[in-house]
Design an enzyme around this catalytic site. Structure first.
Site, PDB file in Angstrom:
ATOM      1  N   LYS A   1      17.534  23.385  49.419  1.00 51.82           N
ATOM      2  CA  LYS A   1      16.257  23.462  48.706  1.00 51.82           C
ATOM      3  C   LYS A   1      16.083  22.229  47.803  1.00 51.82           C
ATOM      4  CE  LYS A   1      16.246  27.449  50.786  1.00 51.82           C
ATOM      5  NZ  LYS A   1      16.752  28.650  50.144  1.00 51.82           N
TER       6      LYS A   1
ATOM      7  N   ARG B   1      37.352  19.397  58.941  1.00 49.91           N
ATOM      8  CA  ARG B   1      37.007  20.763  58.528  1.00 49.91           C
ATOM      9  C   ARG B   1      37.442  21.020  57.086  1.00 49.91           C
ATOM     10  NH1 ARG B   1      40.255  24.763  59.549  1.00 49.91           N
ATOM     11  NH2 ARG B   1      40.853  24.083  61.621  1.00 49.91           N
TER      12      ARG B   1
ATOM     13  N   TYR C   1      18.505  36.804  46.471  1.00 51.65           N
ATOM     14  CA  TYR C   1      18.051  36.214  47.731  1.00 51.65           C
ATOM     15  C   TYR C   1      18.367  37.166  48.897  1.00 51.65           C
ATOM     16  CZ  TYR C   1      17.916  33.048  51.701  1.00 51.65           C
ATOM     17  OH  TYR C   1      17.644  32.474  52.908  1.00 51.65           O
TER      18      TYR C   1
ATOM     19  N   ASP D   1      23.606  32.168  40.949  1.00 54.04           N
ATOM     20  CA  ASP D   1      22.871  31.360  41.924  1.00 54.04           C
ATOM     21  C   ASP D   1      21.833  30.549  41.148  1.00 54.04           C
ATOM     22  OD1 ASP D   1      21.040  30.358  43.822  1.00 54.04           O
ATOM     23  OD2 ASP D   1      21.407  32.032  45.205  1.00 54.04           O
TER      24      ASP D   1
HETATM   25  C1  LIG Z   1      17.689  29.614  50.447  1.00 58.58           C
HETATM   26  C2  LIG Z   1      18.464  30.304  49.397  1.00 58.58           C
HETATM   27  C3  LIG Z   1      19.797  30.716  49.622  1.00 58.58           C
HETATM   28  C4  LIG Z   1      20.478  30.515  50.975  1.00 58.58           C
HETATM   29  O1  LIG Z   1      20.629  29.170  51.285  1.00 58.58           O
HETATM   30  P1  LIG Z   1      20.735  28.602  52.805  1.00 58.58           P
HETATM   31  O2  LIG Z   1      20.984  27.156  52.593  1.00 58.58           O
HETATM   32  O3  LIG Z   1      19.447  28.917  53.481  1.00 58.58           O
HETATM   33  O4  LIG Z   1      21.879  29.316  53.443  1.00 58.58           O
HETATM   34  C5  LIG Z   1      20.486  31.304  48.591  1.00 58.58           C
HETATM   35  N1  LIG Z   1      19.909  31.526  47.389  1.00 58.58           N
HETATM   36  C6  LIG Z   1      18.635  31.169  47.130  1.00 58.58           C
HETATM   37  C7  LIG Z   1      18.068  31.436  45.797  1.00 58.58           C
HETATM   38  C8  LIG Z   1      17.871  30.541  48.128  1.00 58.58           C
HETATM   39  O5  LIG Z   1      16.604  30.208  47.873  1.00 58.58           O
END
Ligand SMILES: *Cc1c(COP(=O)(O)O)cnc(C)c1O
Length: 410
Positions: free
Chosen positions: A226, A76, A129, A201
């Site tokens: 992504k 963890r 997001y 982000d």
């Molecule tokens: C998908 C996404 C997130 C969240 O990510 P997860 O892996 O689905 O928790 C955060 N910021 C952006 C810009 C995203 O496209």
């Protein structure tokens, strides 16, 4: 030199300076964190599934457990496969430190909960997001954390709110799904002047196209699900940046327990090796698709920072090395036209995901902004006829032909 009694594994103290430090991004994505070899001289990063790591003497165990010596205690907290993933992103973002989480939201929520206290004030923008936006509107205010969400394209208004008092400035660029671009250098300077921690982000841009830490941010967060993984088969999240902040975020995450699984870390490491190749191809495709759509009579709007018509095209050209693989476009005929259009595409998944090797389309009304009402979407400048388009690595002519035959069926 490693102590031979430690075997060839990654739990030994780091021996030499990683040669990837002197390399460019494409090389960093392939090699960072991998020098030193793995078990039995495997050339590929093994999935270390072991939950715990054993010690035969109390002194070494104690030293590792208290951070005086590199190594792993319990899954963890840390894991050798996960550590390679973190090290690749640390170097790709040119960060002092990096830590991971089970998902992008795991990384984002760990960052916010670790750094914020009751009475603090967060400034962010309206276009973050969907999950992040829920943290801002639903969860943080319940703990007496004030959140001010400003119009995303109004830099003066963002600066004014920051100047009124700000403990954490949270930015995302380009935004989802309308591809607005924020000036990271300008806003990071404003955040720093106010004493705020600046978080960006960087999911859409990836470190191949944009390095927020070089533009003044303190922390960069990613949904590794992504582009970083790039194959839509593993969830993951990451935060990189200033060492003392990452230590606090890591500590929260190890207790919170939203730990990245070693299998997922393995898939993300494998995906990362082609990050640069994929992004380069995806943005060539996105540019070609955006130009094609911009000239189509059934298209009401195309949002892509690589088009000269994009309101922040010059800023994007200055701030980003490439314009990325994401775009969105509006169909005349609204949601009804969208419903008829996307099922006709043969080379695109229709799904709530992005950044994969396959092209993916999604209407915001059923994906990123499913929680919003029609009116809320309209207020964000998201018409009901909008389709988000995540360009894959296919041949551009096939993608254009696919769009053309889908239009023919409208
Ligand atoms: C998908 C996404 C997130 C969240 O990510 P997860 O892996 O689905 O928790 C955060 N910021 C952006 C810009 C995203 O496209």
């Amino acid at each position: 030199m490693p102590d031979p009694r430690d075997g060839d594994d990654r739990t030994a103290a780091p021996q030499e300076r990683d040669p990837a430090i002197d390399a460019r991004p494409g090389t960093r994505a392939v090699w960072a964190g991998e020098h030193g070899g793995f078990m039995d001289r495997a050339t590929q990063v093994p999935v270390v599934g072991s939950v715990a790591f054993g010690y035969d003497d109390l002194d070494t165990w104690y030293e590792v457990a208290t951070g005086g010596r590199d190594g792993h205690i319990y899954g963890r907290n840390t894991n050798p496969t996960v550590a390679v993933f973190e090290e690749k992103l640390r170097l790709l973002e040119d960060a002092e430190a990096a830590t991971s989480a089970a998902t992008g939201m795991g990384a984002i929520s760990a960052t916010l909960w670790a750094l914020l206290r009751p009475g603090d004030r967060v400034v962010s923008v309206k276009d973050t997001y969907g999950g992040t936006s829920k943290l801002f509107t639903e969860f943080l205010p319940a703990y007496d954390i004030e959140v001010e969400l400003v119009d995303t394209t109004d830099h003066d208004a963002i600066e004014a709110e920051v100047a009124r008092g700000c403990d954490l400035l949270y930015l995302e660029t380009p935004t989802n799904p309308t591809l607005k671009v924020l000036d990271l250098e300008r806003l990071s300077a404003a955040g720093r002047a106010a004493g705020a921690v600046v978080v960006v982000d960087n999911t859409f841009a990836t470190p191949i196209n944009q390095q927020p830490l070089h533009l003044g941010a303190d922390l960069v967060v990613h949904s590794a699900t992504k582009y970083l993984g790039g194959h839509a088969d593993a969830l993951g999240g990451l935060v990189a940046g200033r060492g003392e902040l990452i230590e606090r975020i890591y500590h929260y995450r190890e207790i919170n327990g939203a730990t990245l699984h070693p299998e997922a870390a393995y898939l993300l490491v494998r995906g990362l090796k082609t990050l640069q190749l994929r992004v380069e191809r995806q943005q060539v495709n996105a540019q070609g698709v955006a130009e094609y759509l911009a000239g189509h009579e059934r298209v009401t709007v195309v949002n892509y920072p690589g088009l000269a018509s994009h309101p922040q095209h010059a800023l994007a050209a200055r701030q980003m090395r490439g314009f990325g693989g994401m775009l969105s476009f509006g169909l005349d005929g609204g949601l009804e036209a969208v419903a008829r259009f996307f099922p006709r595409l043969r080379f695109a998944h229709a799904a709530a995901n992005l950044g994969s090797v396959e092209t993916i389309v999604a209407p915001p009304a059923t994906s990123s902004h499913v929680e919003c009402t029609r009116e809320e979407r309209a207020a964000l400048g998201i018409p009901e006829g909008l389709l988000r388009y995540s360009a894959g690595i296919e041949d551009l002519d096939d993608l254009l032909g696919d769009l053309a035959q889908a239009f023919d069926g409208l």
